[in-house]
Write a protein that holds these residues in place. Structure first.
Motif, mmCIF file in Angstrom:
data_model
loop_
_atom_site.group_PDB
_atom_site.id
_atom_site.type_symbol
_atom_site.label_atom_id
_atom_site.label_comp_id
_atom_site.label_asym_id
_atom_site.label_seq_id
_atom_site.Cartn_x
_atom_site.Cartn_y
_atom_site.Cartn_z
ATOM 1 N N ALA A 68 0.801 -1.220 0.000
ATOM 2 C CA ALA A 68 0.000 0.000 0.000
ATOM 3 C C ALA A 68 0.834 1.271 0.000
ATOM 4 N N THR A 69 2.142 1.168 0.213
ATOM 5 C CA THR A 69 2.989 2.348 0.268
ATOM 6 C C THR A 69 4.119 2.229 -0.739
ATOM 7 N N PRO A 70 4.226 3.138 -1.684
ATOM 8 C CA PRO A 70 3.274 4.209 -1.943
ATOM 9 C C PRO A 70 2.031 3.679 -2.656
ATOM 10 N N PRO A 71 0.902 4.398 -2.556
ATOM 11 C CA PRO A 71 -0.327 3.948 -3.212
ATOM 12 C C PRO A 71 -0.227 4.109 -4.723
ATOM 13 N N PRO A 72 -1.200 3.568 -5.466
ATOM 14 C CA PRO A 72 -1.179 3.751 -6.918
ATOM 15 C C PRO A 72 -1.064 5.222 -7.303
ATOM 16 N N ALA A 73 -0.279 5.498 -8.330
ATOM 17 C CA ALA A 73 -0.098 6.863 -8.814
ATOM 18 C C ALA A 73 -0.797 7.022 -10.160
ATOM 19 N N THR A 74 -1.247 8.238 -10.459
ATOM 20 C CA THR A 74 -1.960 8.508 -11.706
ATOM 21 C C THR A 74 -1.276 9.605 -12.488
ATOM 22 N N ILE A 75 -1.106 9.365 -13.780
ATOM 23 C CA ILE A 75 -0.627 10.390 -14.702
ATOM 24 C C ILE A 75 -1.767 10.695 -15.668
ATOM 25 N N ASP A 76 -2.343 11.882 -15.541
ATOM 26 C CA ASP A 76 -3.422 12.337 -16.414
ATOM 27 C C ASP A 76 -2.776 13.157 -17.526
ATOM 28 N N LEU A 77 -2.669 12.580 -18.709
ATOM 29 C CA LEU A 77 -1.954 13.251 -19.792
ATOM 30 C C LEU A 77 -2.579 14.579 -20.191
ATOM 31 N N ALA A 78 -3.844 14.783 -19.869
ATOM 32 C CA ALA A 78 -4.482 16.065 -20.180
ATOM 33 C C ALA A 78 -3.759 17.220 -19.502
ATOM 34 N N GLU A 79 -3.119 16.957 -18.375
ATOM 35 C CA GLU A 79 -2.451 18.008 -17.618
ATOM 36 C C GLU A 79 -1.102 18.406 -18.228
ATOM 37 N N ILE A 80 -0.558 17.541 -19.073
ATOM 38 C CA ILE A 80 0.725 17.871 -19.696
ATOM 39 C C ILE A 80 0.624 17.807 -21.218
ATOM 40 N N ALA A 81 -0.605 17.878 -21.732
ATOM 41 C CA ALA A 81 -0.832 17.695 -23.171
ATOM 42 C C ALA A 81 -0.065 18.703 -24.011
ATOM 43 N N ALA A 82 -0.009 19.944 -23.561
ATOM 44 C CA ALA A 82 0.659 20.981 -24.354
ATOM 45 C C ALA A 82 2.153 20.735 -24.484
ATOM 46 N N GLU A 83 2.693 19.923 -23.595
ATOM 47 C CA GLU A 83 4.135 19.707 -23.574
ATOM 48 C C GLU A 83 4.570 18.469 -24.344
ATOM 49 N N VAL A 84 3.645 17.527 -24.557
ATOM 50 C CA VAL A 84 4.025 16.228 -25.115
ATOM 51 C C VAL A 84 4.719 16.365 -26.465
#
Length: 225
Positions: A68-84
């Motif tokens: 459980a440590t660290p818990p699952p992590a999420t990468i939401d590509l919408a938050e970095i879309a302008a940079e991809v």
């Protein structure tokens, strides 16, 4: 960037003996990298694809008995879309490291023109050959039309395999009508009834082969939520 990680359930960390992926023994003190990472390719921030994928990741974490440590992590590509697609993309590079360091990667996308989104493809194109080698991938496709039920198997699964990921189970396809809490839980559980065994075996093998991994540096934490 706002940081958030999906809260672990009480049952995580028991059952399979699988653990988190520690960093190399370089003498420095770093937290281990999350064993389960969710990658969301919906170009709209805070989408239903995001919430569904996080629910899937939490359920998969429970099923595998991952720590459980660290818990699952999420990468939401919408938050970095302008940079991809920018010439310089440090946050995208950081996200790429987090994704490649996962034991289990939940890759979620809405169906767009019968396939995955261009944003997800652009991000995955940042990898070289075998960029996801050693990662066990769980493709998740969200669709409003049952006719697109095979979009994940026909398009997303081959892309992940091409990058070297192990994809031990069929794509989890979720219809818009199944995204309510109760419907989603029952759909994921039904999928795990079939996919849970192969997924557990693949994840156990991945942990066994994982002699060294990268640590979670502070700049990488910036791109996870």
């Amino acid at each position: 960037m706002t940081q958030h990680q999906t809260p672990p359930s009480d049952s995580a960390g028991t059952g399979s003996g699988l653990g988190t992926r520690p960093g190399p023994d370089d003498g420095a003190s770093h937290p281990p990298r999350p064993a389960v990472v969710t990658l969301v390719g919906n170009p709209r921030p805070g989408s239903r694809t995001l919430s569904a994928a996080q629910a899937v990741a939490t359920r998969v974490t429970d099923h595998l008995g991952l720590a459980a440590t660290p818990p699952p992590a999420t990468i939401d590509l919408a938050e970095i879309a302008a940079e991809v697609l920018a010439p310089v993309h440090p946050r995208a590079d950081a996200a790429r490291e987090v994704v490649a360091g996962a034991t289990v990667l939940v890759v979620a996308t809405p169906v767009y023109k019968g396939s995955y989104t261009g944003l997800l493809k652009a991000f995955l194109d940042l990898y070289g050959p075998d960029g996801l080698a050693g990662v066990v991938a769980v493709p998740v496709v969200v669709s409003g039309n049952p006719a697109h039920a095979l979009a994940g198997e026909v398009h997303l699964r081959p892309l992940l395999v091409e990058l070297g990921a192990t994809v031990p189970a069929r794509t989890l396809t979720l219809l818009d009508s199944q995204l309510g809490e109760a419907e989603l839980a029952s759909t994921v559980d039904a999928w795990l009834d079939r996919a849970g065994g192969p997924l557990l075996r693949a994840a156990s093998a991945a942990v066994g082969k994982d002699a060294t991994t990268h640590q979670t540096a502070p700049e990488l934490a910036e791109v996870t939520r």
